[in-house]
Enzyme design. Structure first.
Site, PDB file in Angstrom:
ATOM      1  CB  CYS A 273      -0.903   0.123   1.205  1.00  0.00           C
ATOM      2  SG  CYS A 273      -0.389  -0.336   2.855  1.00  0.00           S
ATOM      3  CB  SER A 306       3.188  -0.087   5.256  1.00  0.00           C
ATOM      4  OG  SER A 306       4.350   0.042   5.860  1.00  0.00           O
ATOM      5  CG  ASP A 307       6.414   2.650  -0.097  1.00  0.00           C
ATOM      6  OD1 ASP A 307       7.508   2.317   0.197  1.00  0.00           O
ATOM      7  OD2 ASP A 307       6.059   3.528  -1.260  1.00  0.00           O
ATOM      8  CB  CYS A 308       9.948   2.174   3.650  1.00  0.00           C
ATOM      9  SG  CYS A 308      10.327   0.601   3.301  1.00  0.00           S
ATOM     10  CB  ALA A 310       3.448   3.937   4.324  1.00  0.00           C
TER      11      ALA A 310
END
Ligand SMILES: *[C@@H]1O[C@H](CO)[C@@H](O)[C@H](O)[C@H]1NC(C)=O
Ligand SMILES: *[C@@H]1O[C@H](CO)[C@@H](O)[C@H](O)[C@H]1NC(C)=O
Ligand SMILES: *[C@@H]1O[C@H](CO)[C@@H](O)[C@H](O)[C@H]1NC(C)=O
Ligand SMILES: *[C@@H]1O[C@H](CO)[C@@H](O)[C@H](O)[C@H]1NC(C)=O
Ligand SMILES: *[C@@H]1O[C@H](CO)[C@@H](O)[C@H](O)[C@H]1NC(C)=O
Length: 787
Positions: A273, A306-308, A310
């Site tokens: 995401c 999750s994106d880092c 995020a």
């Protein structure tokens, strides 16, 4: 410590060698590699009888057993990318974050190239160039090679995980996007097909799909960034705070289709995401996107990362959550499973204490998804080097000649010839006495890799590759100090150009101009590049060749219109073999056949706000829309454009139906003023299937040179009113290799519900009555859709 470490490694490896046949040993190293991390050591009496280690049981039962044994503290440590070991259960540590966009990458945390066995990996072209081949079979073979190299790195003990956060399947909506280079371009059907080919290749499936036994994975792929994510940092707006205001119509027929294909057809084992919000809701906190659409509608089975960082930004930068624990609750309840970063490790326990998160419902669900993947990767079945993928031998597989050949094939297949007046190219190998090679991209090989790269097996620049031709003397001049070309030595370059028979300029962009966290601020070539090119072209004896290395499109109208610039070649970021492919193209050992996967817009497009997510044009305000499907302004080069040293002709041989009936159920027919339409979901899968027809086309190489040619079939809409119908849309593509004078027939299966539909303003896929045209080159074939 070091000596102790070595002793331990040696000891473990000897055990391995005794228990199993020796799989691999580095020929040039005396220190055998350490074993890769795994869980459920079958020789460990304290765990080998536990149900979660029993490989005869179904994975869901094993995971239930495992999760039931964990304490809350242990659970919380599993919710982040760097997951801790659980020694009392013989469970190893695991690193979820590795990258493999176009080769096993040094980015991420899971892969190290500093061990004793693996120091490099095959670097295929950056995706935007690979996409230009319009060849799914090639995409699949590349991903397969990456999957093999990835497993090999693991078998060599240099990987702490087998989960890769690729492919990037976002739509290249805006030409300025710094990460446009990572994508398969602007078309949703094409991005979806790329996604499917990549996922199947790297995960160990067949090109047609359906091969994976019991969901076993060679390596895990991840479709990112879900969703409507295509802005990094523009005009002070960052991806972290950007709220993408997306219309239902655009979401449904532009941003979502690649993800749907990736999940439904590709069977991707992960989704990431995105940072951005979509219509106010952070993607990672969106129950509708993650759970309702991905899991329930598309049947997604895998984990959501999750994106880092995020999750942290939902509280810290977006202010969407009131306190950290709310951010934790938002993402876990939305359906996210693992946090790249450490936020969940820090705040999940207090979120449970505050009753914002349920251990049973939210945390156990996430853990179930996570451990299932590790089991599907074979990491809970004892020593994985003795299993299905254990015999992938790093010294034989990584940087194997076969893979280097494939990297070269891919670089060739993507290169696009944009202009070639009077057959300036190919150069004659015998008559070219002297060549001037000018430009900041001509004597470097780093540029070929693009971003998310790893250390390549070999380095070879365009200059070095041309020297191997030995076709004449080569004089090289850099022209600009750097690619930004803020300072250029135009006079020296002009002097060299004047003396040569032929001149090649190697210009374009690089990662200082377009990259992650950095969108471009203009669409032209940077700094003094235009001046340099024009001055050199003016001075040269003959028209010059301009080679462009860049991911995103640039406005090179000045070169297109200048007769002293005879040829323009786009070579993207062509991967480690790119220098050779460019040299071969210049001298005719390769006939270019790539076609642009993205519209090249004029500089003027820069007046459009990058934050404006609308795909459709709005003539009343002068908003031109985006991509070939909707953009109604002038272009520098169109989507699908690309020349060749030969010529191809097309014919529609036969089309099985030219009239398609839509009146399945009377009550499904809606009246929209003068035109009636029906929704695809109301027609139903069975009726839709009955509507499909085939279009047989013949393509012939009518020129003098053999070539590989992607055939693109579009449909064109007759009356594009303000309903938001696309003007034109890709229906299918197929790449064929044809010797001069030869022809081949290709069958395209056209599925009206899928290919001739579009989303209305309510986000419903519909088909209208009326006449459509199948389009291939200049040929058109009318299809009537009637009630
Ligand atoms: C699992 O058990 C084996 C044998 O007791 C031991 O060598 C290994 O280090 C353990 N692995 C983990 C991850 O705890
Ligand atoms: C190899 O790189 C990893 C990080 O990628 C680092 O933790 C490790 O210390 C390095 N090992 C050596 C021998 O340099
Ligand atoms: C090309 O670059 C290499 C490495 O930077 C350098 O050693 C070499 O001199 C350059 N070649 C020319 C002709 O300038
Ligand atoms: C390729 O070049 C890079 C630096 O530009 C260097 O670090 C690397 O070792 C080189 N690789 C090979 C295989 O020569
Ligand atoms: C041009 O690029 C070089 C190398 O990346 C950099 O050091 C320099 O600051 C850049 N110049 C400008 C004006 O951006």
């Amino acid at each position: 410590m070091r000596i102790h470490g070595h002793t331990l490694c040696l000891f473990n490896s000897i055990i391995l060698l005794v228990l199993s046949s020796p799989l691999f040993l580095s020929a040039d190293s005396n220190i055998p590699p350490p074993p890769p991390p795994f869980s459920c050591d079958q020789s460990n009496p304290s765990t080998n009888l536990l149900p979660f280690c029993n490989i005869k049981l179904p994975i869901s039962r094993r995971v239930n057993d495992l999760v039931s044994r964990l304490t809350l503290d242990e659970k919380v440590e599993q919710l982040v990318n760097t997951a801790a070991a659980i020694p009392r259960l013989n469970i190893s540590a695991y690193e979820w974050w590795s990258e493999a966009l176009h080769g096993v990458s040094r980015h991420g945390r899971g892969i190290s190239f500093n061990g004793t066995v693996v120091t490099s990996a095959t670097m295929f072209p950056q995706i935007i160039l690979t996409a230009a081949s319009f060849d799914s079979n090639l995409w699949y073979r590349i991903a397969q090679a990456i999957g093999d190299e990835a497993r090999a790195v693991y078998n060599a003990g240099q990987a702490k995980g087998m989960t890769f956060w690729a492919p990037n399947i976002n739509i290249l909506r805006d030409p300025r996007w710094g990460r446009g280079q990572e994508t398969a371009g602007e078309d949703p059907l094409m991005a979806g097909k790329y996604a499917v080919a990549y996922v199947r290749g790297i995960q160990g499936d067949s090109l047609e799909g359906g091969l994976l036994k019991d969901g076993h994975l060679k390596a895990s792929a991840c479709c990112k960034h879900y969703t409507a994510h295509d802005l990094d940092n523009w005009n002070g707006v960052t991806r972290y705070v950007f709220d993408a205001r997306v219309r239902k119509q655009d979401l449904v027929d532009t941003f979502q289709p690649p993800f749907e294909a990736c999940v439904k057809q590709g069977q991707a084992s992960a989704i990431m995401c995105a940072y951005n919000r979509v219509n106010g809701v952070p993607s990672c906190a969106d129950y509708n996107l993650l759970t309702k659409i991905a899991r329930q509608q598309w049947g997604f089975q895998g984990y959501i990362a999750s994106d880092c960082d995020a999750v942290a930004i939902i509280y810290e930068q977006q202010g969407y959550a009131k306190e950290p624990e709310d951010a934790i609750a938002d993402v876990l309840k939305a359906g996210m499973d693992v946090n790249c970063g450490s936020y969940l490790k820090k705040h999940t326990k207090s979120a449970v204490a505050k009753n914002k998160v349920s251990e049973k419902l939210d945390i156990d669900r996430a853990l179930h998804n996570l451990f299932s993947i590790r089991m599907r990767l074979g990491l809970f079945s004892g020593d994985p080097t003795k299993l299905e993928y254990g015999n992938i031998n790093p010294t034989k597989v990584i940087c194997a000649q076969k893979n280097l050949d494939l990297a070269l094939e891919a670089a060739r297949a993507g290169i696009v010839l944009l202009k070639n007046d009077n057959g300036l190219l190919p150069f004659s190998k015998t008559k070219t006495k002297s060549l001037a090679l000018i430009g900041p991209n001509a004597n470097t090989s780093n540029i070929f890799l693009g971003n998310y790269e790893g250390p390549p097996c070999k380095n070879i620049t365009i200059l070095q590759a041309l020297e191997k031709y030995n076709a004449g003397s080569i004089k090289y001049h850099q022209g600009c100090d750097f690619v930004n070309c803020t300072s250029a030595t135009i006079d020296e370059a002009v002097d060299i150009a004047k003396q040569a028979d032929y001149v090649v300029l190697v210009m374009g962009l690089d990662q200082t101009i377009e990259r992650e966290k950095h969108d471009r601020v203009e669409l032209g070539l940077p700094g003094n590049q235009e001046d340099l090119i024009t001055s050199v072209a003016d001075a040269a004896k003959r028209p010059v060749v301009l080679v462009l290395l860049c991911g995103g499109p640039v406005d090179v109208s000045f070169a297109k219109e200048n007769s002293k610039i005879g040829t323009i070649v786009w070579a993207g970021y062509p991967g480690e073999a790119g220098g050779i492919a460019v040299a071969e193209t210049l001298f005719g050992d390769h006939n270019p056949g790539g076609r642009l996967p993205v519209t090249w817009y004029p500089k003027d497009f820069n007046k459009i706000a990058m934050t404006d997510m609308r795909m459709r044009s709005d003539p009343s305000t002068g908003y031109p829309g985006r991509t070939y499907r909707f953009y109604d302004g002038p272009t520098v080069f169109e989507f699908g454009y690309g020349l060749s040293y030969t010529k191809y002709s097309y014919d529609f041989v036969s089309v099985s139906h030219s009239t398609i009936f839509l009146n399945a159920f009377k009550n499904a027919v809606k009246d929209l003023g003068s035109v009636r339409y029906v929704s695809v979901s109301e027609l139903g899968a069975k009726y839709c299937d009955g509507m499909k027809f085939s279009a047989n086309v013949r393509v012939e190489n009518v020129g003098e040179m053999d070539g590989k040619h992607p055939v693109l079939l579009f449909y064109r809409n007759e009356n594009v009113r303000n309903t938001g119908k696309p003007k034109k849309q890709l229906v299918g593509f197929e790449s064929v290799s044809l010797s001069a004078g030869k022809s081949e027939e290709i069958e395209f299966v056209v599925k009206p519900c899928e290919h001739l539909s579009y989303a209305n303003e309510d986000g419903l896929m519909v088909i209208e009555e009326g006449t459509f045209y199948l389009v291939m080159g200049d040929n058109e074939y009318p299809i009537n859709l009637v009630f």
